[in-house]
Design a protein around this motif. Structure first.
Motif, PDB file in Angstrom:
ATOM      1  N   GLU A 383       0.828  -1.210   0.000  1.00  8.70           N
ATOM      2  CA  GLU A 383       0.000   0.000   0.000  1.00  8.70           C
ATOM      3  C   GLU A 383       0.862   1.260   0.000  1.00  8.70           C
ATOM      4  OE1 GLU A 383      -0.359  -2.505   2.074  1.00  8.70           O
ATOM      5  OE2 GLU A 383      -2.426  -3.224   2.032  1.00  8.70           O
ATOM      6  N   GLU A 386       2.641   1.638  -3.398  1.00  7.82           N
ATOM      7  CA  GLU A 386       1.702   2.126  -4.430  1.00  7.82           C
ATOM      8  C   GLU A 386       1.485   3.633  -4.295  1.00  7.82           C
ATOM      9  OE1 GLU A 386      -2.870   1.394  -6.024  1.00  7.82           O
ATOM     10  OE2 GLU A 386      -2.375   1.120  -3.925  1.00  7.82           O
ATOM     11  N   SER A 387       1.295   4.107  -3.050  1.00 11.99           N
ATOM     12  CA  SER A 387       1.056   5.539  -2.832  1.00 11.99           C
ATOM     13  C   SER A 387       2.262   6.371  -3.253  1.00 11.99           C
ATOM     14  CB  SER A 387       0.726   5.782  -1.361  1.00 11.99           C
ATOM     15  OG  SER A 387       0.468   7.132  -1.121  1.00 11.99           O
ATOM     16  N   THR A 389       4.743   5.544  -5.394  1.00 11.75           N
ATOM     17  CA  THR A 389       4.957   5.510  -6.857  1.00 11.75           C
ATOM     18  C   THR A 389       3.930   6.377  -7.573  1.00 11.75           C
ATOM     19  OG1 THR A 389       3.670   3.445  -6.914  1.00 11.75           O
ATOM     20  CG2 THR A 389       6.074   3.258  -6.927  1.00 11.75           C
ATOM     21  N   ARG A 390       2.709   6.435  -7.051  1.00 10.71           N
ATOM     22  CA  ARG A 390       1.684   7.304  -7.678  1.00 10.71           C
ATOM     23  C   ARG A 390       2.111   8.770  -7.606  1.00 10.71           C
ATOM     24  NH1 ARG A 390      -2.229   5.497  -5.199  1.00 10.71           N
ATOM     25  NH2 ARG A 390      -2.494   7.009  -3.529  1.00 10.71           N
ATOM     26  N   GLU A 412       3.427   1.205  -9.924  1.00 10.96           N
ATOM     27  CA  GLU A 412       2.157   1.491  -9.242  1.00 10.96           C
ATOM     28  C   GLU A 412       1.117   0.430  -9.589  1.00 10.96           C
ATOM     29  OE1 GLU A 412      -1.480   4.767  -9.273  1.00 10.96           O
ATOM     30  OE2 GLU A 412       0.334   5.138 -10.465  1.00 10.96           O
ATOM     31  N   MET A 415       1.958  -2.866  -7.829  1.00 11.03           N
ATOM     32  CA  MET A 415       1.569  -2.852  -6.418  1.00 11.03           C
ATOM     33  C   MET A 415       0.043  -2.932  -6.275  1.00 11.03           C
ATOM     34  SD  MET A 415       4.232  -2.912  -4.543  1.00 11.03           S
ATOM     35  CE  MET A 415       4.930  -3.954  -5.830  1.00 11.03           C
ATOM     36  N   HIS A 416      -0.652  -2.221  -7.176  1.00 15.11           N
ATOM     37  CA  HIS A 416      -2.121  -2.264  -7.133  1.00 15.11           C
ATOM     38  C   HIS A 416      -2.622  -3.685  -7.349  1.00 15.11           C
ATOM     39  CE1 HIS A 416      -6.235  -0.819  -7.579  1.00 15.11           C
ATOM     40  NE2 HIS A 416      -6.335  -1.598  -8.645  1.00 15.11           N
TER      41      HIS A 416
END
Length: 813
Positions: A383, A386-387, A389-390, A412, A415-416
């Motif tokens: 989580e 992902e945050s 990399t976004r 991203e 990870m998602h």
């Protein structure tokens, strides 16, 4: 470190025990107890104490193997290892946590200490739960529960049921989650474990919150809080206050999405109230990790307020709130770094990076998001990765680096997908019971299906042979057609290539001639460029040298500190009846000085008068850049000449200064003499009578008292040659009060072009900006003025050039 008197006495006693102890087991016990006293406030120090226990225990076991004392020592050693593992788990160092908990478990198994084994199984379950390894978590929780049932540890059984219930909750199996939590609650009620009951109420409240049943969630959180207050469980109270605050924070987001700003305001007040209650308790008990979480949560509230202010087109208010968001996120980060909470640090870095991205400060955003990304990768939390990399993808998109943006987009998505797989696993678990039922039903009909299956097999064999023959025929036809088409394409490409080679040969000759011409022109341009750069460097060096000379004429920080901080210092207090706040700042003043060019026509000057008063001038000389700077030096010289002659009245100082300027500029060669000079305000502080004596020429002086702005009268004529240069400047007095904020300024800020329509900032907007922020510290006011100018001159990507020199001075009484 925050310690109670009782805690301090206990630690002093333990030190004395260690000093006088005759047996090593006594020392081990004392060091272990000392660590348990301080692990919340000083986790690293607690680890050091437990490692001392570990060393003493290992040395004792090495010198007394197989003796009766070895059993006791092993139990103490296992306890210290278990404690160290817990701290490493709390700090996010999972490999070290597993290593120490496994060592502890091995020793408990050697000495058949079932209670210790159960504790180690539980700790390992918590670690695997935090890593997202649900099968391992359940395995260790069930091992723990089995032992606790064997030894009749009802309190331990209640804890295990509670933990298993929370696993079911995470898997989305709400009925089983509630069932296990109620089993836990029932046992706790039977044995009178009020602290445990409060924990169960809290967890049931969390389930209702996740289900969106907010009234039920608040009901159970309040049940938990009521018990915690009854038994003075401060840590639990802080957790409950935090949870209730989180509910109101969630409701703010819902109200905001509906554009219900009035409802949002009341919910924000409630959320902030509960978050601050939680923070206060955590600070009292020295719960550093909890304090960091509270600072982070308060930061999210300010972020919500900033978003709402922006939706209301209150850009100044939004900018002020963003400063508070960053302040609280940084407070949270500082503590997390102190205690080594790596997962918390990753969250803080990401939160701060998101705010800088929102402000379009891409360099700062990139720095913090990269730190979050590196830590998240180290810890392995999908989580968080992902945050991060976004955010990095968005930063590189804005910077135009689409290659790196694409790389972070791929990660991203990866990870998602990983997170989604975990969600799919949870859904699979939900379907398991249904699958078992369907499997049983299918078994009953197998016998009837057998005969039909044999018949179908025979029919399918015949059909399979026919299908294979069709596949062979169709494959041959398709293969032949592909070869034929491919041959035609190759032949056409060969012909086109021959034609292209002829054309390329001709073009190569033309390009070669053009290249020679371009290289000749390039050499000429390079030579001219180097000559221009050399001239530019000489000019720049001269201007920079002139800037250092001009700066030597300005008021020094030491002079301002000595006369504004020491003599005007107030005492911080809060008037609860009026709601006014007075400050004891690190500094009672600020100087916002921003020349249009390297050197400036604006200046600020200060000096002591012979009567003991302190004089302060803010002035705007004719022109800016190099001409303005030369004029400013003449103006400062004329001002100092008047003061050195012993004049103490502001009006007479300005009169004498004007006379000197006019006399000097008569020699400029023009028929009437130069009409240059300055606009200026001169204020003098009498510290004994708390009076302000001033005289002003075209420059404003504003005083804000109790959020109201008082504009002092100034003469409408310059200090220099003018049709009114025979008229004396008027002198005024003003009675100062504690809390007054005085602003002296030139016209540069008000006249600055920018904003959505490319217009001037205007005096009325500057007044509103100062009134809105006068209650803040002087340093914060200066930052807000800087941000306001930056935002005004950089509107939606349109960068406006600075119009004039800018000077604003603020002084708090």
């Amino acid at each position: 470190m925050v310690q109670t008197n009782a805690q301090t006495k206990t630690i002093d006693s333990l030190r004395q025990v260690i000093k006088t102890a005759k047996h090593d087991t006594t020392k081990i016990n004392a060091y272990s107890a000392w660590g348990e006293q301080i692990y919340m406030q000083l986790p690293d120090s607690a680890i050091s104490l437990w490692k001392i226990s570990e060393k003493i225990a290992n040395d004792l076991l090495a010198s007394h193997p197989g003796t009766q004392i070895a059993g006791t020592t092993k139990k103490l050693l296992a306890s210290s290892l278990n404690n160290i593992g817990y701290i490493y788990q709390m700090k996010g160092n999972i490999p070290m946590a597993i290593e120490y908990d496994s060592k502890s478990l091995k020793i408990y198994e050697e000495i058949s200490d079932k209670k210790g084994m159960a504790a180690s199984f539980n700790n390992l379950g918590v670690i695997y739960y935090n890593q997202g390894d649900i099968p391992k978590t359940i395995e260790y929780y069930l091992k723990c529960l089995k032992i606790k049932e064997e030894i009749g540890d009802k309190k331990g059984m209640a804890t295990s049921f509670n933990n298993i219930g929370m696993i079911y909750n995470d898997q989305g199996d709400i009925p089983n989650a509630v069932e296990n939590l109620h089993k836990s609650l029932k046992i706790k009620e039977e044995i009178g474990d009020k602290k445990g009951m409060a924990c169960s109420f809290n967890n049931i409240g969390a389930i209702y919150k996740n289900q969106g049943d907010i009234p039920k969630a608040i009901e159970y959180y309040n049940k938990s809080l009521e018990i915690q207050e009854e038994i003075s469980d401060k840590k639990g109270m802080a957790e409950s206050f935090n949870n209730i605050g989180a509910i109101y924070n969630y409701q703010v987001s819902v109200a905001k999405s509906r554009q219900d700003f009035a409802g949002s305001d009341s919910l924000i007040t409630k959320a902030m109230e509960y978050y601050r209650k939680s923070l206060k308790i955590r600070e009292e008990i020295g719960d550093k990790k909890g304090v960091a979480n509270s600072f982070n949560n308060i930061g999210t509230i300010y972020d919500q307020q900033a978003s709402i202010a922006k939706s209301r087109q209150d850009l100044i208010g939004s900018d002020s709130l963003i400063i508070m968001v960053i302040e609280y996120y940084r407070k949270s980060l500082k503590i997390r770094e102190e205690i080594g909470d790596k997962q918390g640090m990753a969250v803080s870095f990401n939160n701060i990076g998101a705010i800088y991205l929102q402000k379009n400060e891409l360099r700062n955003a990139k720095t913090f998001c990269e730190k979050s990304y590196q830590l998240s990768k180290e810890l392995g939390f999908p989580e968080n990765i992902e945050s991060a990399t976004r955010r990095l993808k968005q930063i590189y998109e804005k910077q135009g680096n689409y290659h790196l943006a694409y790389e972070y987009l791929k990660e991203e998505i990866l990870m998602h997908d990983s997170i989604q797989n975990q969600e799919n696993y949870k859904k699979t678990q939900k379907q398991q019971a249904k699958y078992e039922y369907e499997k049983k039903s299918a078994t009953d009909s197998i016998s009837n299906a057998k005969a039909m299956e044999i018949k179908n097999i025979e029919l399918s064999r015949s059909e399979e042979v026919k299908n294979k023959q069709r596949v062979v025929i169709y494959s041959f036809i398709i293969g032949f057609l592909i070869i034929l088409i491919f041959s035609i394409i190759i032949y056409r490409l060969f012909i086109q290539k021959k034609i292209a080679n002829v054309i390329l040969s001709q073009q190569k000759e033309e390009i070669s001639a053009q290249r020679d011409e371009i290289e000749t022109q390039r050499d000429l341009v390079t030579e001219q460029k180097e000559h221009i750069e050399e001239i530019h460097k000489e000019v720049t060096d001269s201007i920079n040298y002139a800037e250092r000379i001009q700066r030597s004429f300005l008021a020094t920080k030491e002079l301002l500190d000595d006369n504004l901080n020491t003599s005007l210092r107030g005492t911080a207090s809060h008037d609860s009846s009026s709601g006014k706040q007075s400050f004891e700042d690190e500094t009672n003043y600020f100087v916002f000085f921003k020349p249009k060019d390297v050197v400036s026509g604006d200046f600020y000057w200060a000096g002591k008068l012979q009567n003991g008063n302190f004089a302060l001038a803010t002035a705007d000389s004719t022109g800016h850049g190099v001409p303005g700077a030369i004029m400013s030096i003449l103006n400062i010289f004329s001002l100092e000449k008047a003061v050195e002659s012993g004049i103490c009245e502001p009006s007479e100082i300005l009169n004498h200064t004007r006379k000197t300027i006019i006399e000097r500029l008569k020699k400029d060669g023009s028929p009437d003499g130069g009409k240059d000079g300055m606009d200026a305000s001169l204020i003098c502080f009498d510290y004994e009578t708390q009076k302000l004596t001033y005289s002003a020429a075209n420059n404003p002086i504003w005083i804000i008292r109790e959020n109201s702005l008082i504009e002092l009268v100034h003469d409408k004529m310059p200090i220099g040659k003018h049709d009114k240069d025979q008229i004396s400047f008027i002198q005024h007095e003003f009675e100062l009060q504690k809390g007054d904020v005085i602003y002296t300024l030139t016209d540069g800020f008000q006249d600055q072009f920018g904003g959505p329509n490319g217009k001037k900032f205007l005096t009325k907007n500057l007044k509103q900006l100062l009134i809105a922020n006068c209650q803040l510290s002087m340093e914060e006011q200066k930052k807000i003025i800087e941000n306001a100018l930056e935002n005004w001159t950089n509107d939606n990507g349109v960068q406006y050039e600075q119009t004039d020199d800018i000077t604003i001075m603020g002084i708090r009484i």
